[in-house]
Design an enzyme around this catalytic site. Structure first.
Site, short mmCIF file in Angstrom:
data_model
loop_
_atom_site.label_atom_id
_atom_site.label_comp_id
_atom_site.label_asym_id
_atom_site.label_seq_id
_atom_site.Cartn_x
_atom_site.Cartn_y
_atom_site.Cartn_z
N ARG B 21 0.82 -1.24 0.00
CA ARG B 21 0.00 0.00 0.00
C ARG B 21 0.84 1.27 0.00
O ARG B 21 0.40 2.32 0.51
CB ARG B 21 -0.97 0.04 1.18
N ARG B 25 -3.10 6.45 0.95
CA ARG B 25 -3.71 7.62 1.58
C ARG B 25 -2.80 8.42 2.52
O ARG B 25 -3.11 9.56 2.84
CB ARG B 25 -4.98 7.20 2.34
N ARG B 34 -6.27 11.44 -6.09
CA ARG B 34 -7.51 10.71 -5.77
C ARG B 34 -8.72 11.63 -5.80
O ARG B 34 -9.77 11.28 -6.34
CB ARG B 34 -7.34 10.06 -4.38
N ASP B 71 -6.77 -2.51 -7.85
CA ASP B 71 -7.48 -3.17 -6.76
C ASP B 71 -7.70 -4.63 -7.14
O ASP B 71 -7.94 -4.93 -8.32
CB ASP B 71 -8.83 -2.50 -6.49
N TYR B 148 -15.18 -12.29 -1.38
CA TYR B 148 -15.96 -11.10 -1.74
C TYR B 148 -17.10 -11.45 -2.69
O TYR B 148 -18.20 -10.91 -2.59
CB TYR B 148 -15.06 -10.06 -2.40
#
Lengths: 340, 340
Positions: B21, B25, B34, B71, B148
């Site tokens: 990652r 963020r 973003r 992703d 998922y």
């Protein structure tokens, strides 16, 4: 009591079995009492109703031990922290611990005193419970309680705790010491009120890497268990640090039973700890969705633990959507399979 | 490339380092792009912007490898499942898989074709990235993607998956087979577009007990990696099944690097797997809150992995609230400490 005999390593006619969260939402009888009580905390404080839900799984499922119905967070609450349960969010402390002054304001003796409703629940249960069935008292481990006291609520990353742990380890130790002192008094009072064994839940042990676990969690669990074993040598102590399969060989200390969570292979727990402690566990809780999966799970664990000191349990709490019929089937099948 | 040399077990002037990652963020530069892109999925599909954020940590932190910004869920999405990201809730598939007809309606070749925006991102990155720096492609493991696809969203208990797994294992295997086929094509296309190594993330490996992991997760990861190694022997394959420290000794198969998560002691990974695979990892991500904790963490891992085949990384993704300065410090300190 077969459960207590098993905790102390004695031979038993079959392997005793109970389930974590056995007094819980999967039981319609529990849901009825819960809705009468109003919210969850009210139920914890209502000794008669807490007694009633504690006894339900003994009657309905035939488990070999009852476990006191309560919550680990009543201890920090009675130490002086404002606790509430929000629907869908879980427990919340509105003023999480950030400094020494807040910690100094928390009570140890008063907390143990204020928890009288728990001791009353225990006396009521013990008066009604079959003499051959054990009653297990419990508390949260100091580390697990500290995570809630510092974060104020459930967390995925334990960010606040980790900041305290790395930036101000002395404050973290001060919190853990104070909680441990409160738990010593609380568990002593539970024992004096009549529980036959105690279990310490370190639900968030796996939030710590190995070195941190052995600095901030395990020493306090060991201290609590050593204190209780010195004071009440006949009362079995069960320790359940969840999710630490990577360093089982470093587990030591004075206690009777090691609780094995389902992520730890039972073979590994047997190899690393079976010679030192009785093992409790560890069927994967979702196996209770399906009877064939229950059979396979029991067969595997029973084979590995054949002729070993063992108490059957799930490797984590029973889930709210498990059919009661399957829970019954699990208990009965363990008792039949391990006979002889 | 030092990173690729290390993946292939060759001597390098220092231990290369990157962070899971790392395009994320915690970087103000990422947040800016973003917010320009609008939502997260739009950013994944915008090859120019995805390229830009992929390169940011290379420029800002000096990591030894870039990892494609994307992703894991773009694969089931392009197979035909409706995906959206809800603020605070994470990814949601509105029509989770419940039956064979739904599975039959999903596309394999078309998915690999529709993911063209990812291959374009890779070409753009590889054209701009320093020739000495590696570009890592990635995908989710079949099991993790299946969770998922079946749950429709993140889950604590994996209840739906477990019901499928115990009650209809053939359907679970059918899902896993189809996803694996899609991933073979997708990862081949990523490699042909220019990635220098690939990592397969099994983020939810620990949702399975040992026997289930070796039935429903590991065989499909191994199949994918064996396929890629046969077709592209020069491209290193990194497998990262998170949280399986209890059964590392049963890990086998054709791949180059084993990603060690932070819950697994690096000593244990070295003992069980260091002779067979290069190890990647595994500093506890919250250590990045504090420079002294970074130093202690690096020192411990560097000491254990002295003279071993190793790539430095965190043991899980970098957290959104880590100070950029500390991330820089981590990268620089690893490169300095392991020199020589």
């Amino acid at each position: 009591m077969i459960f207590i005999d098993a905790c102390l390593g004695k031979k038993t006619p079959y392997t005793p079995v109970w389930m974590m969260r056995q007094a819980g939402r999967y039981l319609p009888e529990y849901m009825k009492v819960r809705s009468q009580a109003g919210d969850f905390l009210t139920l914890c404080k209502d000794s008669e109703k807490a007694c009633e839900v504690t006894l339900q799984p003994v009657d309905i499922l035939g488990v070999d031990a009852a476990i006191l119905f309560s919550d680990i967070l009543v201890v920090p609450m009675e130490m002086g922290m404002d606790l509430r349960f929000e629907k869908g969010e879980g427990p919340i402390f509105d003023n999480p611990l950030t400094n020494q002054a807040q910690l100094d304001a928390l009570h140890v003796e008063k907390a143990a005193h204020n928890l009288e409703y728990v001791y009353e629940t225990i006396r009521l249960i013990r008066a009604q419970l079959d003499q051959e069935k054990a009653l297990i008292g419990f508390c949260g481990a100091p580390w697990t309680l500290a995570t809630y006291m510092i974060e104020g609520k459930g967390t995925k990353t334990y960010a606040q705790c980790k900041k305290v742990l790395y930036k101000d380890p002395e404050f973290m130790h001060a919190i853990l010491r104070k909680v441990t002192e409160a738990l010593k008094l609380y568990m002593s009072r539970q024992i004096e009120a009549g529980v036959n064994a105690v279990q310490v839940f370190d639900s968030w042990a796996a939030a710590l890497e190995e070195s941190a676990f052995f600095e901030f969690s395990w020493p306090y669990m060991k201290e609590l268990s050593a204190y209780l074993k010195a004071k009440y040598p006949q009362i079995p102590v069960i320790l359940f640090p969840k999710g630490i399969s990577g360093y089982l060989d470093k587990i030591d200390g004075e206690f009777d039973v090691f609780g094995v969570d389902w992520s730890t292979p039972i073979e590994l727990a047997k190899e690393k700890l079976g010679h030192k402690y009785v093992l409790q566990g560890n069927m994967e809780p979702t196996r209770l969705y399906d009877k064939a999966a229950i059979d396979t799970g029991i067969e595997h664990i029973a084979n590995v633990m054949q002729n070993e000191r063992h108490i059957f349990n799930l490797g984590h709490g029973i889930l709210p959507d498990i059919p009661v019929e399957n829970a019954k089937y699990f208990i009965r099948r363990v008792q039949e399979r391990t006979k002889g």
